[in-house]
Design a protein around this motif. Sequence first.
Motif, PDB file in Angstrom:
ATOM      1  N   PRO A 201       0.832  -1.204   0.000  1.00  0.00           N
ATOM      2  CA  PRO A 201       0.000   0.000   0.000  1.00  0.00           C
ATOM      3  C   PRO A 201       0.866   1.253   0.000  1.00  0.00           C
ATOM      4  CG  PRO A 201       0.205  -0.801   2.232  1.00  0.00           C
ATOM      5  CD  PRO A 201       0.939  -1.802   1.349  1.00  0.00           C
ATOM      6  N   PRO A 202       0.292   2.420  -0.201  1.00  0.00           N
ATOM      7  CA  PRO A 202       1.055   3.673  -0.093  1.00  0.00           C
ATOM      8  C   PRO A 202       1.687   3.785   1.296  1.00  0.00           C
ATOM      9  CG  PRO A 202      -1.072   4.073  -1.120  1.00  0.00           C
ATOM     10  CD  PRO A 202      -1.104   2.651  -0.638  1.00  0.00           C
ATOM     11  N   GLY A 203       2.910   4.302   1.336  1.00  0.00           N
ATOM     12  CA  GLY A 203       3.611   4.452   2.605  1.00  0.00           C
ATOM     13  C   GLY A 203       4.437   3.252   3.002  1.00  0.00           C
ATOM     14  N   ALA A 204       4.329   2.153   2.264  1.00  0.00           N
ATOM     15  CA  ALA A 204       5.103   0.948   2.556  1.00  0.00           C
ATOM     16  C   ALA A 204       6.400   0.964   1.761  1.00  0.00           C
ATOM     17  CB  ALA A 204       4.302  -0.300   2.216  1.00  0.00           C
ATOM     18  N   ALA A 205       7.354   0.119   2.170  1.00  0.00           N
ATOM     19  CA  ALA A 205       8.630   0.049   1.460  1.00  0.00           C
ATOM     20  C   ALA A 205       9.317  -1.274   1.744  1.00  0.00           C
ATOM     21  CB  ALA A 205       9.543   1.203   1.880  1.00  0.00           C
ATOM     22  N   ILE A 206      10.122  -1.700   0.801  1.00  0.00           N
ATOM     23  CA  ILE A 206      11.018  -2.831   1.037  1.00  0.00           C
ATOM     24  C   ILE A 206      12.141  -2.345   1.944  1.00  0.00           C
ATOM     25  CG2 ILE A 206      12.644  -4.410  -0.074  1.00  0.00           C
ATOM     26  CD1 ILE A 206      10.798  -4.305  -2.534  1.00  0.00           C
ATOM     27  N   CYS A 207      12.513  -3.146   2.945  1.00  0.00           N
ATOM     28  CA  CYS A 207      13.451  -2.671   3.956  1.00  0.00           C
ATOM     29  C   CYS A 207      14.434  -3.782   4.334  1.00  0.00           C
ATOM     30  CB  CYS A 207      12.691  -2.188   5.200  1.00  0.00           C
ATOM     31  SG  CYS A 207      11.817  -3.523   6.081  1.00  0.00           S
ATOM     32  N   GLY A 208      15.268  -3.507   5.337  1.00  0.00           N
ATOM     33  CA  GLY A 208      16.155  -4.507   5.914  1.00  0.00           C
ATOM     34  C   GLY A 208      17.111  -5.123   4.904  1.00  0.00           C
ATOM     35  N   LEU A 209      17.328  -6.425   5.048  1.00  0.00           N
ATOM     36  CA  LEU A 209      18.262  -7.116   4.160  1.00  0.00           C
ATOM     37  C   LEU A 209      17.780  -7.136   2.719  1.00  0.00           C
ATOM     38  CD1 LEU A 209      19.451 -10.152   6.329  1.00  0.00           C
ATOM     39  CD2 LEU A 209      20.770  -8.127   5.681  1.00  0.00           C
ATOM     40  N   SER A 210      16.460  -7.080   2.515  1.00  0.00           N
ATOM     41  CA  SER A 210      15.947  -7.026   1.139  1.00  0.00           C
ATOM     42  C   SER A 210      16.307  -5.700   0.487  1.00  0.00           C
ATOM     43  CB  SER A 210      14.433  -7.238   1.135  1.00  0.00           C
ATOM     44  OG  SER A 210      14.104  -8.543   1.544  1.00  0.00           O
ATOM     45  N   ALA A 211      16.203  -4.604   1.241  1.00  0.00           N
ATOM     46  CA  ALA A 211      16.630  -3.308   0.718  1.00  0.00           C
ATOM     47  C   ALA A 211      18.122  -3.320   0.435  1.00  0.00           C
ATOM     48  CB  ALA A 211      16.275  -2.201   1.711  1.00  0.00           C
ATOM     49  N   ALA A 212      18.899  -3.878   1.372  1.00  0.00           N
ATOM     50  CA  ALA A 212      20.346  -3.975   1.148  1.00  0.00           C
ATOM     51  C   ALA A 212      20.648  -4.773  -0.121  1.00  0.00           C
ATOM     52  CB  ALA A 212      21.016  -4.616   2.359  1.00  0.00           C
ATOM     53  N   TYR A 213      19.888  -5.851  -0.338  1.00  0.00           N
ATOM     54  CA  TYR A 213      20.069  -6.671  -1.535  1.00  0.00           C
ATOM     55  C   TYR A 213      19.844  -5.833  -2.796  1.00  0.00           C
ATOM     56  CZ  TYR A 213      19.545 -10.657  -4.723  1.00  0.00           C
ATOM     57  OH  TYR A 213      19.693 -11.552  -5.750  1.00  0.00           O
ATOM     58  N   LEU A 214      18.797  -5.040  -2.786  1.00  0.00           N
ATOM     59  CA  LEU A 214      18.518  -4.201  -3.950  1.00  0.00           C
ATOM     60  C   LEU A 214      19.613  -3.156  -4.154  1.00  0.00           C
ATOM     61  CD1 LEU A 214      14.669  -3.684  -3.512  1.00  0.00           C
ATOM     62  CD2 LEU A 214      15.834  -5.171  -5.157  1.00  0.00           C
ATOM     63  N   TRP A 215      20.214  -2.700  -3.067  1.00  0.00           N
ATOM     64  CA  TRP A 215      21.303  -1.723  -3.169  1.00  0.00           C
ATOM     65  C   TRP A 215      22.627  -2.388  -3.542  1.00  0.00           C
ATOM     66  CZ3 TRP A 215      19.817   2.844  -4.024  1.00  0.00           C
ATOM     67  CH2 TRP A 215      18.729   3.411  -3.361  1.00  0.00           C
ATOM     68  N   GLY A 216      22.626  -3.704  -3.706  1.00  0.00           N
ATOM     69  CA  GLY A 216      23.829  -4.393  -4.147  1.00  0.00           C
ATOM     70  C   GLY A 216      24.602  -5.086  -3.054  1.00  0.00           C
ATOM     71  N   VAL A 217      24.067  -5.108  -1.828  1.00  0.00           N
ATOM     72  CA  VAL A 217      24.728  -5.769  -0.701  1.00  0.00           C
ATOM     73  C   VAL A 217      24.038  -7.102  -0.478  1.00  0.00           C
ATOM     74  CG1 VAL A 217      25.230  -5.647   1.763  1.00  0.00           C
ATOM     75  CG2 VAL A 217      25.456  -3.599   0.337  1.00  0.00           C
ATOM     76  N   ARG A 218      24.676  -8.182  -0.883  1.00  0.00           N
ATOM     77  CA  ARG A 218      24.039  -9.497  -0.890  1.00  0.00           C
ATOM     78  C   ARG A 218      24.420 -10.275   0.374  1.00  0.00           C
ATOM     79  NH1 ARG A 218      22.652  -9.563  -6.433  1.00  0.00           N
ATOM     80  NH2 ARG A 218      22.210  -7.375  -6.813  1.00  0.00           N
ATOM     81  N   LEU A 219      23.613 -10.122   1.413  1.00  0.00           N
ATOM     82  CA  LEU A 219      23.896 -10.758   2.695  1.00  0.00           C
ATOM     83  C   LEU A 219      22.837 -11.778   3.087  1.00  0.00           C
ATOM     84  CD1 LEU A 219      25.044  -7.625   4.742  1.00  0.00           C
ATOM     85  CD2 LEU A 219      26.482  -9.381   3.690  1.00  0.00           C
ATOM     86  N   LEU A 220      21.885 -12.024   2.227  1.00  0.00           N
ATOM     87  CA  LEU A 220      20.847 -12.998   2.556  1.00  0.00           C
ATOM     88  C   LEU A 220      20.825 -14.115   1.531  1.00  0.00           C
ATOM     89  CD1 LEU A 220      18.872 -11.974   0.202  1.00  0.00           C
ATOM     90  CD2 LEU A 220      17.645 -10.778   1.983  1.00  0.00           C
ATOM     91  N   ASP A 221      20.239 -15.215   1.936  1.00  0.00           N
ATOM     92  CA  ASP A 221      20.025 -16.321   1.019  1.00  0.00           C
ATOM     93  C   ASP A 221      18.999 -15.886  -0.019  1.00  0.00           C
ATOM     94  OD1 ASP A 221      20.381 -19.534   0.856  1.00  0.00           O
ATOM     95  OD2 ASP A 221      18.354 -18.940   0.264  1.00  0.00           O
ATOM     96  N   ARG A 222      19.202 -16.289  -1.254  1.00  0.00           N
ATOM     97  CA  ARG A 222      18.301 -15.843  -2.320  1.00  0.00           C
ATOM     98  C   ARG A 222      16.872 -16.332  -2.133  1.00  0.00           C
ATOM     99  NH1 ARG A 222      21.179 -13.886  -6.830  1.00  0.00           N
ATOM    100  NH2 ARG A 222      19.569 -14.482  -8.310  1.00  0.00           N
ATOM    101  N   GLN A 223      16.667 -17.340  -1.291  1.00  0.00           N
ATOM    102  CA  GLN A 223      15.317 -17.839  -1.029  1.00  0.00           C
ATOM    103  C   GLN A 223      14.692 -17.205   0.220  1.00  0.00           C
ATOM    104  OE1 GLN A 223      15.807 -22.111  -0.899  1.00  0.00           O
ATOM    105  NE2 GLN A 223      15.630 -22.295  -3.122  1.00  0.00           N
ATOM    106  N   SER A 224      15.376 -16.248   0.823  1.00  0.00           N
ATOM    107  CA  SER A 224      14.842 -15.603   2.025  1.00  0.00           C
ATOM    108  C   SER A 224      13.586 -14.813   1.698  1.00  0.00           C
ATOM    109  CB  SER A 224      15.889 -14.666   2.624  1.00  0.00           C
ATOM    110  OG  SER A 224      17.039 -15.364   3.026  1.00  0.00           O
ATOM    111  N   PRO A 225      12.669 -14.678   2.665  1.00  0.00           N
ATOM    112  CA  PRO A 225      11.480 -13.860   2.434  1.00  0.00           C
ATOM    113  C   PRO A 225      11.846 -12.395   2.280  1.00  0.00           C
ATOM    114  CG  PRO A 225      11.609 -14.561   4.730  1.00  0.00           C
ATOM    115  CD  PRO A 225      12.670 -15.302   3.995  1.00  0.00           C
ATOM    116  N   VAL A 226      10.953 -11.648   1.665  1.00  0.00           N
ATOM    117  CA  VAL A 226      11.162 -10.227   1.426  1.00  0.00           C
ATOM    118  C   VAL A 226      10.758  -9.456   2.682  1.00  0.00           C
ATOM    119  CG1 VAL A 226      10.525  -8.244   0.005  1.00  0.00           C
ATOM    120  CG2 VAL A 226      10.747 -10.527  -1.035  1.00  0.00           C
ATOM    121  N   SER A 227      11.633  -8.559   3.133  1.00  0.00           N
ATOM    122  CA  SER A 227      11.344  -7.729   4.304  1.00  0.00           C
ATOM    123  C   SER A 227      10.682  -6.435   3.851  1.00  0.00           C
ATOM    124  CB  SER A 227      12.636  -7.404   5.062  1.00  0.00           C
ATOM    125  OG  SER A 227      13.226  -8.578   5.575  1.00  0.00           O
TER     126      SER A 227
END
Length: 308
Positions: free
Chosen positions: A68-94
């Motif tokens: 919904p409006p006001g929501a965002a991808i965050c945490g390790l998922s946000a880091a993943y999108l920024w190019g920092v790959r610290l989670l397993d590729r099968q991890s849930p989206v934060s």
Amino acid sequence: MPRTARVPRELAFLPFLGSRAVAEGLLTRRMLEGRSWYRLLPDVYVHAGGYQPDDHRMWCDAVALTLPPGAAICGLSAAYLWGVRLLDRQSPVSVVLPGTYRPRRQERVVVSYYRLPASDVTRFADLSVTTPARTAFDLGRLMPRVEAVVAVDALLARRLVRLDTLAGYLAAHPPCPGIRQLRQVLAIAEPLSESPMETRLRLVLVDGGAPRPAAQFEVHDSQGRFVGRVDLAYPQWRIAIEYEGDHHREQARFRRDVARLNDLRACGWLVLRFTADDVLRHPDRVIALVFRAIAERRQSAQATRSPS
């Protein structure tokens, strides 16, 4: 011969809302039930050609369609999108959602509830995602301490955010859970760390009581010529500490490492090399070896200074 089903160009690769595709006349409900399409989430589909079940980016794209409006991808998922790959590729989206919104629970989504300031959210590849500063702020205060330092180091190393920027962000932020840990994390964060295992090795040393080593230290010979750069160093004792990952076993890399090691030794440097097994399973052994090396170098220096 059966004809290959036509795939609308706009639905060929990325996840999409099934209801929207049907409303726009791109597909029918019956077509969505066929083998050409995978259902990722309620009303979210992807073409078989774009389906990669272990691709975290695909799941971020899918989840973003439901936010919904006001929501965002965050945490390790946000880091993943920024190019920092610290989670397993099968991890849930934060994701972070406004406190009043309660979606249906999904296995592929981990939800936090709080309201983000608009300045903490940006657009990245058409997705709403927390800014690098907010991402580092959240990971640094909410993850276990070692993992928090690893995450903040990685964001700093990619120059996505600066250490002084994070310090200013922290100083201006109202009190919230994890602030005390974040202060500790920022105090030991290292922008020059080049890998998560280098960060872990540095923390083994610091937590074991050793002095904080210099990161990515450049060694020069007595003529000022560059000899090599080492992961961690105690320059005052000419002790280099290296993390040896699997990539060091490649033949060409191995030859370069041997030559560099010989050059460092010729300049009077002692090089200690540690593997993942040392760092993760035998940290006491790492500490013991480093303290022994420091003691030997100190004794050697004292003997050199003592009158004969």
